[in-house]
Design an enzyme around this catalytic site. Structure first.
Site, short mmCIF file in Angstrom:
data_model
loop_
_atom_site.label_atom_id
_atom_site.label_comp_id
_atom_site.label_asym_id
_atom_site.label_seq_id
_atom_site.Cartn_x
_atom_site.Cartn_y
_atom_site.Cartn_z
N HIS A 1 -49.51 20.97 127.53
CA HIS A 1 -48.93 20.16 128.60
C HIS A 1 -49.56 18.76 128.60
CE1 HIS A 1 -48.33 24.19 130.91
NE2 HIS A 1 -47.14 23.80 130.52
N LYS B 1 -41.68 33.83 139.66
CA LYS B 1 -43.02 34.04 139.10
C LYS B 1 -44.06 34.13 140.20
CE LYS B 1 -42.53 31.44 134.71
NZ LYS B 1 -42.97 30.19 134.06
N SER C 1 -48.84 28.86 129.02
CA SER C 1 -49.76 29.26 130.10
C SER C 1 -49.94 30.77 130.09
CB SER C 1 -49.24 28.80 131.45
OG SER C 1 -49.19 27.41 131.51
P1 ADP Z 1 -45.34 27.53 130.22
O1 ADP Z 1 -44.19 27.99 129.35
O2 ADP Z 1 -46.57 27.24 129.43
O3 ADP Z 1 -45.57 28.39 131.44
P2 ADP Z 1 -44.23 25.46 131.98
O4 ADP Z 1 -43.17 26.23 132.63
O5 ADP Z 1 -45.32 24.96 132.85
O6 ADP Z 1 -44.92 26.13 130.72
O7 ADP Z 1 -43.58 24.28 131.13
C1 ADP Z 1 -43.40 22.96 131.53
C2 ADP Z 1 -42.90 22.17 130.34
O8 ADP Z 1 -43.94 22.04 129.37
C3 ADP Z 1 -41.71 22.77 129.60
O9 ADP Z 1 -40.89 21.71 129.17
C4 ADP Z 1 -42.37 23.43 128.41
O10 ADP Z 1 -41.46 23.54 127.33
C5 ADP Z 1 -43.47 22.45 128.11
N1 ADP Z 1 -44.59 23.05 127.38
C6 ADP Z 1 -45.29 24.15 127.72
N2 ADP Z 1 -46.25 24.41 126.81
C7 ADP Z 1 -46.16 23.42 125.87
C8 ADP Z 1 -46.86 23.15 124.65
N3 ADP Z 1 -47.81 23.94 124.21
N4 ADP Z 1 -46.49 22.05 123.94
C9 ADP Z 1 -45.49 21.27 124.37
N5 ADP Z 1 -44.77 21.48 125.49
C10 ADP Z 1 -45.10 22.54 126.23
#
Ligand code: ADP
Length: 165
Positions: A17, A41, A128
């Protein structure tokens, strides 16, 4: 001034992130990282805690603002005067879902577009939920989580495993 929104659950914010945040902040004048409520969630950290953890790891990036919201993303973006959503795209897994979300958001708010930044190769398989899984074991987390939040994460894992939360 171009303001973009980077929405997500960020439970907790990972190095993947943070990599997207840094790159998007470099492209746009202002980036609002918004922790969104996901009714499906049960989060490990509360919304306020997640906002605080992201603030902590982005304190050196002046054009990043961190917020939390339970609004519809398309409405939130309109209220903030932003016409761009930034998303990170990991290997394969994200595409279908993100494509669908981008179309829906554009449909609800035609001024709103979604821009995708491809995940950096070392974070391509990082999520995450993977970090939460690894946290239960004695694994070095420094390549997955920003250093400043590792103690908070480990403490929370311990609390959960003791049935405290
Ligand atoms: P997660 O899937 O880790 O729970 P979130 O729902 O918080 O993630 O995702 C928020 C945004 O960050 C989404 O667009 C997701 O694709 C992106 N994202 C999550 N992990 C990564 C990563 N390792 N690299 C790039 N983008 C990511």
């Amino acid at each position: 001034m171009k303001t973009a929104i980077y929405p997500g659950s960020f439970d907790p914010v990972t190095s993947g992130h943070l990599n997207i945040i840094r790159r998007a902040a470099h492209i746009f004048d202002k980036l609002i990282v918004c922790v969104m409520v996901n009714a499906g969630k049960q989060p490990m950290f509360s919304l306020d805690e997640r906002v605080e953890l992201i603030r902590r790891v982005t304190s050196d990036i002046p054009n990043v603002e961190v917020d939390g919201s339970s609004e519809l993303l398309a409405e939130y973006a309109k209220r903030k005067g932003s016409c761009v959503i930034v998303k990170g795209l990991r290997a394969g897994s994200d595409f279908e879902k993100e494509f669908q979300m981008a179309l829906i958001n554009h449909n609800i708010n035609p001024d709103l577009d979604t821009m995708f930044l491809t995940a950096e190769h070392q974070y391509m398989y990082l999520s995450s939920s993977t970090v939460k899984e690894l946290g239960r074991y004695d694994v070095d987390l420094s390549q997955f989580l920003p250093q400043e939040i590792i103690p908070d994460f480990q403490e929370r894992i311990k609390l959960i495993s003791q049935g405290g939360k």
